[in-house]
Design a protein around this motif. Structure first.
Motif, PDB file in Angstrom:
ATOM      1  N   PRO A 204      -9.625   3.397  -3.205  1.00 46.16           N
ATOM      2  CA  PRO A 204     -10.656   2.292  -2.864  1.00 46.16           C
ATOM      3  C   PRO A 204     -10.461   1.033  -2.395  1.00 46.16           C
ATOM      4  N   LEU A 205      -9.506   0.746  -4.002  1.00 50.18           N
ATOM      5  CA  LEU A 205      -8.500  -0.507  -3.684  1.00 50.18           C
ATOM      6  C   LEU A 205      -7.124  -0.271  -2.770  1.00 50.18           C
ATOM      7  N   VAL A 206      -7.420   0.585  -1.920  1.00 47.04           N
ATOM      8  CA  VAL A 206      -5.640   0.431  -1.474  1.00 47.04           C
ATOM      9  C   VAL A 206      -6.077   0.617   0.377  1.00 47.04           C
ATOM     10  N   ARG A 207      -7.840   1.065   0.373  1.00 44.42           N
ATOM     11  CA  ARG A 207      -8.473   0.666   2.291  1.00 44.42           C
ATOM     12  C   ARG A 207      -8.730  -1.142   1.800  1.00 44.42           C
TER      13      ARG A 207
ATOM     14  N   ALA B 158       4.436  -5.049  14.836  1.00 38.59           N
ATOM     15  CA  ALA B 158       2.529  -5.169  14.744  1.00 38.59           C
ATOM     16  C   ALA B 158       2.094  -3.447  14.856  1.00 38.59           C
ATOM     17  N   GLY B 159       2.337  -3.197  15.216  1.00 34.64           N
ATOM     18  CA  GLY B 159       2.057  -1.780  15.656  1.00 34.64           C
ATOM     19  C   GLY B 159       2.916  -0.591  14.743  1.00 34.64           C
ATOM     20  N   ILE B 160       4.331  -0.475  15.010  1.00 39.99           N
ATOM     21  CA  ILE B 160       4.846  -0.103  13.932  1.00 39.99           C
ATOM     22  C   ILE B 160       4.380   0.031  12.257  1.00 39.99           C
ATOM     23  N   TYR B 161       4.021  -0.793  12.017  1.00 37.79           N
ATOM     24  CA  TYR B 161       3.657  -1.394  10.086  1.00 37.79           C
ATOM     25  C   TYR B 161       2.318  -1.175  10.521  1.00 37.79           C
ATOM     26  N   GLY B 162       1.530  -1.553  11.526  1.00 34.85           N
ATOM     27  CA  GLY B 162      -0.400  -1.255  11.212  1.00 34.85           C
ATOM     28  C   GLY B 162      -0.158   0.147  10.970  1.00 34.85           C
ATOM     29  N   ALA B 163       0.429   1.410  11.640  1.00 36.16           N
ATOM     30  CA  ALA B 163       0.435   2.610  11.836  1.00 36.16           C
ATOM     31  C   ALA B 163       0.869   2.810  10.714  1.00 36.16           C
ATOM     32  N   ILE B 164       1.189   2.237   9.263  1.00 31.73           N
ATOM     33  CA  ILE B 164       1.766   2.529   8.501  1.00 31.73           C
ATOM     34  C   ILE B 164       0.863   2.228   7.556  1.00 31.73           C
ATOM     35  N   ALA B 165      -0.146   1.636   7.803  1.00 31.70           N
ATOM     36  CA  ALA B 165      -0.802   1.004   6.912  1.00 31.70           C
ATOM     37  C   ALA B 165      -2.532   2.296   6.858  1.00 31.70           C
ATOM     38  N   THR B 166      -2.457   2.305   8.440  1.00 29.14           N
ATOM     39  CA  THR B 166      -3.863   2.996   8.543  1.00 29.14           C
ATOM     40  C   THR B 166      -3.354   4.736   8.435  1.00 29.14           C
ATOM     41  N   GLU B 167      -2.075   5.027   8.571  1.00 25.33           N
ATOM     42  CA  GLU B 167      -1.409   6.496   7.785  1.00 25.33           C
ATOM     43  C   GLU B 167      -1.358   6.950   5.838  1.00 25.33           C
ATOM     44  N   VAL B 168      -1.564   5.587   5.786  1.00 26.02           N
ATOM     45  CA  VAL B 168      -1.784   5.749   3.701  1.00 26.02           C
ATOM     46  C   VAL B 168      -3.554   5.866   3.693  1.00 26.02           C
ATOM     47  N   ASP B 169      -4.227   4.900   4.364  1.00 27.70           N
ATOM     48  CA  ASP B 169      -5.893   4.237   4.478  1.00 27.70           C
ATOM     49  C   ASP B 169      -5.845   6.363   4.258  1.00 27.70           C
ATOM     50  N   THR B 170      -5.471   6.742   5.418  1.00 27.10           N
ATOM     51  CA  THR B 170      -5.724   7.710   6.179  1.00 27.10           C
ATOM     52  C   THR B 170      -5.777   9.266   5.288  1.00 27.10           C
ATOM     53  N   ALA B 171      -4.254   8.970   4.015  1.00 25.96           N
ATOM     54  CA  ALA B 171      -3.824  10.008   3.440  1.00 25.96           C
ATOM     55  C   ALA B 171      -4.806   9.601   2.247  1.00 25.96           C
ATOM     56  N   GLY B 172      -4.986   8.781   2.000  1.00 24.39           N
ATOM     57  CA  GLY B 172      -6.320   9.014   0.466  1.00 24.39           C
ATOM     58  C   GLY B 172      -4.989   8.919  -0.763  1.00 24.39           C
TER      59      GLY B 172
ATOM     60  N   TYR C  33       1.838  -4.685  -7.862  1.00 20.79           N
ATOM     61  CA  TYR C  33       0.919  -6.126  -6.997  1.00 20.79           C
ATOM     62  C   TYR C  33      -1.034  -5.500  -6.745  1.00 20.79           C
ATOM     63  N   LEU C  34      -1.331  -4.753  -7.486  1.00 22.05           N
ATOM     64  CA  LEU C  34      -2.701  -4.602  -6.728  1.00 22.05           C
ATOM     65  C   LEU C  34      -3.200  -5.680  -7.800  1.00 22.05           C
ATOM     66  N   PRO C  35      -4.277  -6.711  -7.517  1.00 25.06           N
ATOM     67  CA  PRO C  35      -4.439  -7.339  -8.736  1.00 25.06           C
ATOM     68  C   PRO C  35      -5.474  -7.262  -9.885  1.00 25.06           C
ATOM     69  N   ILE C  36      -4.839  -7.611 -10.752  1.00 26.36           N
ATOM     70  CA  ILE C  36      -5.628  -7.353 -12.220  1.00 26.36           C
ATOM     71  C   ILE C  36      -6.808  -7.599 -12.272  1.00 26.36           C
ATOM     72  N   GLU C  37      -7.868  -8.065 -11.336  1.00 20.24           N
ATOM     73  CA  GLU C  37      -9.467  -8.352 -11.600  1.00 20.24           C
ATOM     74  C   GLU C  37      -9.364  -6.828 -10.218  1.00 20.24           C
TER      75      GLU C  37
ATOM     76  N   ALA D 119       0.984  -1.094  -0.076  1.00 21.72           N
ATOM     77  CA  ALA D 119      -0.178   0.439   0.015  1.00 21.72           C
ATOM     78  C   ALA D 119       1.222   1.550  -0.100  1.00 21.72           C
ATOM     79  N   ARG D 120       1.438   1.085   0.927  1.00 20.99           N
ATOM     80  CA  ARG D 120       2.456   3.183   0.933  1.00 20.99           C
ATOM     81  C   ARG D 120       4.017   2.701  -0.347  1.00 20.99           C
ATOM     82  N   ASP D 121       4.171   1.655  -1.231  1.00 22.34           N
ATOM     83  CA  ASP D 121       5.047   1.807  -1.828  1.00 22.34           C
ATOM     84  C   ASP D 121       5.039   1.774  -3.657  1.00 22.34           C
ATOM     85  N   LEU D 122       3.011   1.413  -3.374  1.00 16.52           N
ATOM     86  CA  LEU D 122       2.792   1.682  -4.588  1.00 16.52           C
ATOM     87  C   LEU D 122       3.792   2.442  -5.891  1.00 16.52           C
ATOM     88  N   ASP D 123       3.955   3.891  -5.510  1.00 14.11           N
ATOM     89  CA  ASP D 123       4.186   4.569  -6.814  1.00 14.11           C
ATOM     90  C   ASP D 123       5.699   4.193  -6.999  1.00 14.11           C
ATOM     91  N   GLU D 124       6.838   3.653  -5.800  1.00 11.63           N
ATOM     92  CA  GLU D 124       8.167   3.143  -6.065  1.00 11.63           C
ATOM     93  C   GLU D 124       7.604   2.048  -6.496  1.00 11.63           C
TER      94      GLU D 124
END
Length: 315
Positions: free
Chosen positions: A215-218, A250-264, A188-192, A175-180
């Motif tokens: 929505p896909l990243v969410r 787990a907390g550190i990586y979970g926070a990364i996902a949360t921040e990506v989701d929040t940033a839209g 790595y997003l499924p074609i479907e 989720a974080r590294d889509l642009d890289e």
């Protein structure tokens, strides 16, 4: 062959340069576990760098010669298991920790299979394909980490939970590294998923597709939370310091996902990182979690270690 202290020095340098988040969490382990985690991480980091022609997880380099680099990884890993000197501290260190903890060639092969998918310019078609990739590059590493912490390889449910944590970490990374990844011509997003969102493959990072991408990243981030919740049950079965370290990570990586989701749609304007202060907060919060009764049960996601390993074998 380098002595164990020299191999540890190289592994410590690798984790400090390659992942500040893992480096911070690893300090919470008891000394024996910490050193073994470093040695295992050093192998993972070196394999990843070799596979992607990169340095300490930076942007992938020229991908020509990927098959030859994959063959090098396989050959050096086989030498490490045989106890032969490889000339590479990361592989020699892996041989040491494999012998100390009972890591098997099959466990390593599961991880290397993920590098093989990238070398073949593979793309996930379905959500199951995505999770199978995550299993190879991170879930299988979680299994080895559990063995390094002394988990009995016969304790299937605990290994399943360890794999779930690896899956959660990789989903957050994707989720974080889509642009890289897009810059390296990977997705790595499924074609479907892309088809359902009317996003042409290869175009998902274009500005006018950002609203449809959110929505896909969410969806990725919601999957991360489900796997993380499952993994926390397994963490409760570890020793206190192991539990503390795992919950901090787990907390550190979970926070990364949360921040990506929040940033839209702005999530990829800059690389999302966890600040030093935030790491300290997660470590302190994990300490509180580690001394309180862990969750006894959690509904496991439908696809976990055994299901994904079976599908990988069939593929």
């Amino acid at each position: 062959m380098l002595t164990r202290p020299r191999l540890l020095d190289a592994a410590r340098d690798a984790i400090q340069r390659g992942s500040k988040s893992f480096a911070a969490a690893s300090r919470l382990f008891d000394r024996t576990t910490r050193e073994r985690v470093w040695l295992l991480y050093g192998w993972c980091r070196r394999c990843d760098d070799l596979a992607d022609a990169q340095d300490m997880g930076g942007r992938p380099g020229d991908q020509r010669g990927a098959a030859e680099r994959l063959a090098t990884i396989r050959a050096l890993t086989a030498q490490a298991f045989a106890g032969a000197e490889t000339g590479d501290p990361a592989f020699d260190g892996f041989g040491v920790v494999a012998r100390e903890c009972g890591i098997t060639p099959a466990m390593a092969d599961d991880v290397i299979a993920g590098f093989a998918l990238d070398a073949a310019d593979w793309r996930p078609r379905s959500q199951t394909d995505l999770l199978r990739y995550c299993y190879h590059v991170a879930g299988a590493v979680g299994v080895m980490m559990a063995v390094v912490m002394g988990v009995d390889p016969a304790h299937d449910d605990t290994l399943d939970r360890a794999c779930d944590l690896g899956l959660a970490f990789q989903l957050a990374n994707i989720a974080r590294d889509l642009d890289e990844d897009d810059a390296a011509q990977r997705c790595y997003l499924p074609i479907e998923w892309l088809v359902e969102a009317d996003i042409p493959p290869g175009e998902h990072m274009k500005p006018h597709y950002r609203p449809a991408l959110v929505p896909l990243v969410r969806r990725l981030c919601e999957m991360e939370k489900a796997y993380e919740a499952s993994a926390r049950v397994g963490a409760g079965r570890l020793t206190f310091r192991q539990r503390w370290a795992v919950l901090a990570a787990a907390g550190i990586y979970g926070a990364i996902a949360t921040e990506v989701d929040t940033a839209g749609k702005d999530a990829w304007n800059h690389r999302i990182r966890t600040s030093a202060l935030a790491k300290v907060w997660h470590i302190a919060h994990a300490l509180w979690e580690a001394v309180t009764p862990p969750p006894r049960t959690s509904v496991r996601p439908a696809l976990g270690r055994r299901e994904l390993a079976g599908r990988a074998a069939a593929a």
